[in-house]
Design a protein around this motif. Sequence first.
Motif, PDB file in Angstrom:
ATOM      1  N   GLU A  15      62.024  79.200  87.522  1.00  0.00           N
ATOM      2  CA  GLU A  15      61.356  78.489  86.433  1.00  0.00           C
ATOM      3  C   GLU A  15      61.924  77.078  86.273  1.00  0.00           C
ATOM      4  N   ALA A  16      63.241  76.939  86.382  1.00  0.00           N
ATOM      5  CA  ALA A  16      63.857  75.614  86.274  1.00  0.00           C
ATOM      6  C   ALA A  16      63.416  74.720  87.428  1.00  0.00           C
ATOM      7  N   GLU A  17      63.316  75.296  88.615  1.00  0.00           N
ATOM      8  CA  GLU A  17      62.891  74.530  89.785  1.00  0.00           C
ATOM      9  C   GLU A  17      61.466  74.022  89.618  1.00  0.00           C
ATOM     10  N   GLU A  18      60.615  74.847  89.016  1.00  0.00           N
ATOM     11  CA  GLU A  18      59.229  74.432  88.807  1.00  0.00           C
ATOM     12  C   GLU A  18      59.134  73.236  87.874  1.00  0.00           C
ATOM     13  N   TYR A  78      57.202  65.820  92.414  1.00  0.00           N
ATOM     14  CA  TYR A  78      56.211  65.856  93.482  1.00  0.00           C
ATOM     15  C   TYR A  78      54.788  65.679  92.957  1.00  0.00           C
ATOM     16  N   SER A  79      53.947  65.069  93.769  1.00  0.00           N
ATOM     17  CA  SER A  79      52.561  64.831  93.382  1.00  0.00           C
ATOM     18  C   SER A  79      51.793  66.149  93.337  1.00  0.00           C
ATOM     19  N   ALA A  80      50.642  66.114  92.671  1.00  0.00           N
ATOM     20  CA  ALA A  80      49.802  67.305  92.595  1.00  0.00           C
ATOM     21  C   ALA A  80      49.368  67.742  93.993  1.00  0.00           C
ATOM     22  N   ALA A  81      49.080  66.792  94.876  1.00  0.00           N
ATOM     23  CA  ALA A  81      48.657  67.128  96.238  1.00  0.00           C
ATOM     24  C   ALA A  81      49.771  67.827  97.004  1.00  0.00           C
ATOM     25  N   GLU A  82      51.011  67.337  96.852  1.00  0.00           N
ATOM     26  CA  GLU A  82      52.145  67.961  97.530  1.00  0.00           C
ATOM     27  C   GLU A  82      52.379  69.375  97.002  1.00  0.00           C
ATOM     28  N   ARG A  83      52.299  69.543  95.699  1.00  0.00           N
ATOM     29  CA  ARG A  83      52.506  70.871  95.112  1.00  0.00           C
ATOM     30  C   ARG A  83      51.380  71.820  95.510  1.00  0.00           C
ATOM     31  N   ALA A  85      49.562  71.664  98.304  1.00  0.00           N
ATOM     32  CA  ALA A  85      49.760  72.022  99.714  1.00  0.00           C
ATOM     33  C   ALA A  85      50.816  73.109  99.849  1.00  0.00           C
ATOM     34  N   ALA A  86      51.924  72.952  99.103  1.00  0.00           N
ATOM     35  CA  ALA A  86      52.985  73.957  99.142  1.00  0.00           C
ATOM     36  C   ALA A  86      52.497  75.295  98.605  1.00  0.00           C
ATOM     37  N   LEU A  87      51.674  75.247  97.566  1.00  0.00           N
ATOM     38  CA  LEU A  87      51.121  76.476  97.012  1.00  0.00           C
ATOM     39  C   LEU A  87      50.234  77.184  98.033  1.00  0.00           C
ATOM     40  N   PHE A  88      49.399  76.431  98.744  1.00  0.00           N
ATOM     41  CA  PHE A  88      48.538  77.030  99.757  1.00  0.00           C
ATOM     42  C   PHE A  88      49.356  77.693 100.859  1.00  0.00           C
ATOM     43  N   LYS A  99      39.725  79.607  91.882  1.00  0.00           N
ATOM     44  CA  LYS A  99      38.950  78.444  91.452  1.00  0.00           C
ATOM     45  C   LYS A  99      39.888  77.277  91.169  1.00  0.00           C
ATOM     46  N   ASN A 100      39.302  76.086  91.025  1.00  0.00           N
ATOM     47  CA  ASN A 100      40.106  74.886  90.788  1.00  0.00           C
ATOM     48  C   ASN A 100      40.999  75.015  89.560  1.00  0.00           C
ATOM     49  N   GLU A 101      40.456  75.592  88.486  1.00  0.00           N
ATOM     50  CA  GLU A 101      41.249  75.709  87.268  1.00  0.00           C
ATOM     51  C   GLU A 101      42.428  76.660  87.455  1.00  0.00           C
ATOM     52  N   ASP A 102      42.248  77.693  88.286  1.00  0.00           N
ATOM     53  CA  ASP A 102      43.356  78.605  88.579  1.00  0.00           C
ATOM     54  C   ASP A 102      44.452  77.880  89.357  1.00  0.00           C
ATOM     55  N   LEU A 103      44.039  77.111  90.367  1.00  0.00           N
ATOM     56  CA  LEU A 103      45.002  76.369  91.178  1.00  0.00           C
ATOM     57  C   LEU A 103      45.740  75.339  90.329  1.00  0.00           C
ATOM     58  N   ALA A 104      44.998  74.692  89.421  1.00  0.00           N
ATOM     59  CA  ALA A 104      45.619  73.699  88.540  1.00  0.00           C
ATOM     60  C   ALA A 104      46.685  74.346  87.664  1.00  0.00           C
ATOM     61  N   ALA A 105      46.383  75.536  87.132  1.00  0.00           N
ATOM     62  CA  ALA A 105      47.348  76.244  86.295  1.00  0.00           C
ATOM     63  C   ALA A 105      48.587  76.629  87.093  1.00  0.00           C
ATOM     64  N   MET A 106      48.410  76.994  88.353  1.00  0.00           N
ATOM     65  CA  MET A 106      49.532  77.426  89.179  1.00  0.00           C
ATOM     66  C   MET A 106      50.519  76.297  89.447  1.00  0.00           C
ATOM     67  N   ILE A 107      50.020  75.076  89.580  1.00  0.00           N
ATOM     68  CA  ILE A 107      50.924  73.975  89.928  1.00  0.00           C
ATOM     69  C   ILE A 107      51.218  73.069  88.743  1.00  0.00           C
ATOM     70  N   GLY A 108      50.695  73.397  87.561  1.00  0.00           N
ATOM     71  CA  GLY A 108      50.969  72.599  86.377  1.00  0.00           C
ATOM     72  C   GLY A 108      50.331  71.227  86.430  1.00  0.00           C
TER      73      GLY A 108
END
Length: 225
Positions: free
Chosen positions: A137-140, A147-152, A154-157, A177-186
């Motif tokens: 959680e601290a690392e997130e 890191y940029s949203a694109a980098e995060r 890509a790492a999530l994928f 969906k996009n909203e799910d991915l957005a929630a995952m990477i903040g």
Amino acid sequence: MAKIMRQFLKDGDLCPSIRGIFSNKLIPCSVRQLREGEILWHDNEPHPYCYLIERGMIKLHVINRDGKEKVLFYYTNGSLLGFQSLSKEKMTMTTATAILPTRLYVTEFALFYNFILENPEYLSALTSYIFHHMAIEAEEIVNISIYSAAERLAALFVLLAEEYPENSRGEVVIPFKNEDLAAMIGACRNSVSNALSAFNKDELIVRQRGSVTITDLKRLKEYAL
């Protein structure tokens, strides 16, 4: 890029001895099957149980003052849920929902807690797991600021690709969906949409309604490193 996006707690992150408590039925437990979208627990309700996910995925989320959902964490195979009952407040502040068909072990937290107190090796394993959870959680929090949203994304994928098998063409379909991915990477939905458009243009993915198909995982890994 440094190690990022260890948002999922996986099999290797939980000491096998903790899993063995459930799989070997060292304490009374049962198996529960959840359908996609089925709620495991609601917010503001008593939460006397402890769970271990055998397979599937659970999201922990809350609803903010604007009525929007905020995802706090995702749990997958081998994850332990319910140790939060160690806190004095027994009413939950979150909702837990299956986002994939999920099979998990269920036991009363009191039985689990008493067992680990009586067996120091298991108590040590649980303590390590809780500290590991806190470190992720601290690392997130740090990742979101660096890191940029694109980098995060890509790492999530790359991380999600470990959860879903490749098809006959060597592609991996990520059913979010996009909203799910957005929630995952903040990140906001627009940032995710822009990143997906860039990935699509570079032929790393193919965008589809309600899902993303990874067509070049190797290059996506290079983007995330």
